[in-house]
Design a protein around this motif. Structure first.
Motif: not given
Length: 231
Positions: A1-18
């Protein structure tokens, strides 16, 4: 959540969610968050609905997941379908304030302002009140012609903001309803600077559509590192 919604590092956030969904495929919330908090702000709405469908199969009685399906339909501007989904969510829990406010938001976007006010007041009563909900209610009040009530809400948000944290996005939403677009963009910039999660949706949420013709708003959206199709 923080990586995407706060830091806007979407590719990394998607990797973590997946990774989360791979490690624990039966964990409904991982599929829920993947759909609502990553795929939705990226504008990948069909994928978001697929992820939420998995979450619903795993946890069919969860009203939060059910409400999120209607939220993604709202982002897709499929308002009638969003209402159907929100009413289905309400059957799971009629007293869930978020579903009530989401119905109000859909009616507002459809231009049915008095109905929107009704549902927002109901959500406020159920929740006990919140700054974001008050701002949404104030926006609906203004659009319904109840200007004095809306102005009092705006003043309260500003006064409270001098004493404690009030989300900048809340004030911005109310100002959009009042067509104070430059001021709304200024408040959204403060929200992005603070890293408010809700600001991650400015690229996809229809509530921000009145701002899309302003270069200053485009610059804010570009800061989210969203795909070109969303910008």
């Amino acid at each position: 959540l923080i990586t995407g919604m706060h830091d806007h590092r979407w590719s990394e956030a998607e990797r973590l969610f997946r990774n989360a969904t791979r490690l624990e495929p039966s964990y409904a919330e991982a599929h829920h968050w993947l759909g609502t908090n990553l795929l939705a702000p990226l504008g990948r709405l069909d994928e978001a609905l697929e992820s939420l469908a998995v979450a619903q199969r795993l946890d069919p009685l969860n009203p939060v997941i059910a409400e999120s399906r209607g939220f993604v339909k709202l982002l897709a501007r499929r308002y009638e379908e969003a209402l159907v989904d929100q009413r289905a969510a309400m059957e799971l829990d009629p007293n869930f304030h978020l579903t009530n406010s989401s119905i109000g938001r859909v009616y507002m976007l459809m231009g049915r302002y008095e109905e929107a006010v009704h549902w927002m007041f109901k959500a406020r009563e159920l929740s006990g009140g919140s700054d974001k909900l008050d701002a949404a209610l104030g926006q609906c009040l203004w659009l319904a012609g109840r200007r004095e009530e809306a102005l009092r809400t705006l003043q309260r948000l500003k006064d409270e903001g001098k004493k404690r944290f009030v989300p900048y996005t809340a004030t911005a939403i109310l100002l959009i309803g009042m067509e104070q677009f430059d001021a709304a963009i200024d408040w959204l910039e403060l929200a992005l600077n603070r890293g408010e999660f809700s600001a991650a949706f400015i690229g996809t949420h229809p509530i921000y559509d009145p701002l899309r013709r302003f270069p200053s708003f485009t610059r804010l959206v570009n800061r989210l590192n969203l795909p070109a199709a969303v910008r």
